[in-house]
Design an enzyme around this catalytic site. Structure first.
Site, PDB file in Angstrom:
ATOM      1  CG  ASP A  34     -69.967   1.934 -48.209  1.00 27.51           C
ATOM      2  OD1 ASP A  34     -68.863   1.932 -48.791  1.00 27.51           O
ATOM      3  OD2 ASP A  34     -70.261   1.126 -47.306  1.00 27.51           O
ATOM      4  CG  ASP A  88     -67.274  -3.623 -49.671  1.00 31.33           C
ATOM      5  OD1 ASP A  88     -67.748  -4.278 -50.609  1.00 31.33           O
ATOM      6  OD2 ASP A  88     -66.083  -3.264 -49.618  1.00 31.33           O
TER       7      ASP A  88
HETATM    8  C1  BG6 Z   1     -64.232  -1.269 -47.697  1.00 30.86           C
HETATM    9  C2  BG6 Z   1     -64.416  -2.390 -46.706  1.00 30.86           C
HETATM   10  O1  BG6 Z   1     -65.377  -1.115 -48.463  1.00 30.86           O
HETATM   11  O2  BG6 Z   1     -63.138  -1.554 -48.561  1.00 30.86           O
HETATM   12  C3  BG6 Z   1     -63.133  -2.624 -45.940  1.00 30.86           C
HETATM   13  O3  BG6 Z   1     -65.457  -2.057 -45.805  1.00 30.86           O
HETATM   14  C4  BG6 Z   1     -61.976  -2.860 -46.910  1.00 30.86           C
HETATM   15  O4  BG6 Z   1     -63.281  -3.717 -45.067  1.00 30.86           O
HETATM   16  C5  BG6 Z   1     -61.902  -1.697 -47.888  1.00 30.86           C
HETATM   17  O5  BG6 Z   1     -60.738  -2.983 -46.213  1.00 30.86           O
HETATM   18  C6  BG6 Z   1     -60.769  -1.837 -48.912  1.00 30.86           C
HETATM   19  O6  BG6 Z   1     -61.048  -2.863 -49.801  1.00 30.86           O
HETATM   20  P1  BG6 Z   1     -60.048  -3.361 -50.922  1.00 30.86           P
HETATM   21  O7  BG6 Z   1     -60.932  -4.165 -51.845  1.00 30.86           O
HETATM   22  O8  BG6 Z   1     -59.476  -2.180 -51.602  1.00 30.86           O
HETATM   23  O9  BG6 Z   1     -58.997  -4.180 -50.242  1.00 30.86           O
HETATM   24 MG    MG Z   2     -69.436  -0.198 -46.024  1.00 34.75          MG
END
Ligand code: BG6
Ligand code: MG
Length: 215
Positions: A12, A14
């Site tokens: 993963d 984030d």
């Molecule tokens: C995830 C995060 O990796 O990505 C979430 O943990 C986030 O908090 C999700 O909502 C979607 O991200 P993005 O960049 O597509 O808005």
């Molecule tokens: Mg994560």
């Protein structure tokens, strides 16, 4: 030589490789404030691993009025534009401790490396971090129909890496993400606290403690 019983590691992004949760928090907070909806750091915790529209639905559940599809899409777009401004300043200094070393260890062991993030900004973030070329396959979140905890994103990564799910090690910081890995039939390495990531096979505090041969 491969010192591991696995043939691929699927990360993963984030909360595992970099910490973008605070940027997501700031962007959601500004939107929620503009709508008069309560939003704080604790609520933001629930959004980890949840895709953009799913996160917005949870936030709007606290609103006294309802929003139609067009309005909802416009709100998600506004949040994303602010988020993109915030991540614009990211660099290699935003890599979490041990991230590069973990990627290097997996590469040195000859395993395949995948990225399974539901973020549609994942490619941008990888470029900013200077690690885009370290992955054999990065899932395009736009092509994934069902978010975590559904296993779709991890199964897609395994298939494109050409490795059976049982031979994949998934690495996740979110409860929904660990559930997705287990539902995919993979070994789940949790990043965080064991009392939170109860479904994970092993939990470590961060990638600085990543030891491929131990799993
Ligand atoms: C995830 C995060 O990796 O990505 C979430 O943990 C986030 O908090 C999700 O909502 C979607 O991200 P993005 O960049 O597509 O808005
Ligand atoms: Mg994560």
């Amino acid at each position: 030589m491969n010192p591991s019983r696995f043939q691929a590691v699927i990360f993963d992004l984030d909360g595992v490789i970099t910490d973008t949760a605070h940027y997501h928090y700031l962007a959601w907070k500004r939107l929620a404030d503009s709508l008069g909806v309560h939003f704080d750091e604790a609520f933001n915790e629930q959004l980890k691993g949840i895709d953009r529209m799913g996160s917005l639905a949870l936030i709007l559940a606290g609103s006294p009025r309802s929003y139609n599809l067009e309005e909802t899409l416009a709100l998600a777009d506004a949040k994303n534009r602010h988020y993109q401004e915030l991540i614009g300043t990211m660099s290699t200094s935003d890599l979490l401790p041990g991230a590069v070393e973990a990627l290097a260890a997996v590469r040195a062991a000859g395993l395949r490396i995948g990225l399974a993030s539901v973020s549609k900004n994942a490619f941008t973030v990888l470029e900013k971090l200077g690690i885009a070329d370290r992955f054999d396959y990065v899932v395009d979140a736009a092509l994934i129909a069902r978010g975590k905890p559904d296993p779709e994103i991890f199964l897609n990564a395994a298939e494109r890496l050409g490795v059976a799910p049982a031979l994949c090690l998934g690495v996740e910081d979110a409860v929904a993400g660990v559930s997705a890995i287990k539902a995919a039939g993979m070994f789940a390495l949790g990043i965080g606290k064991p009392e939170v990531l109860t479904e994970a096979d092993v939990v470590i505090p961060g990638l600085a403690q990543f030891r491929l041969a131990d799993y």
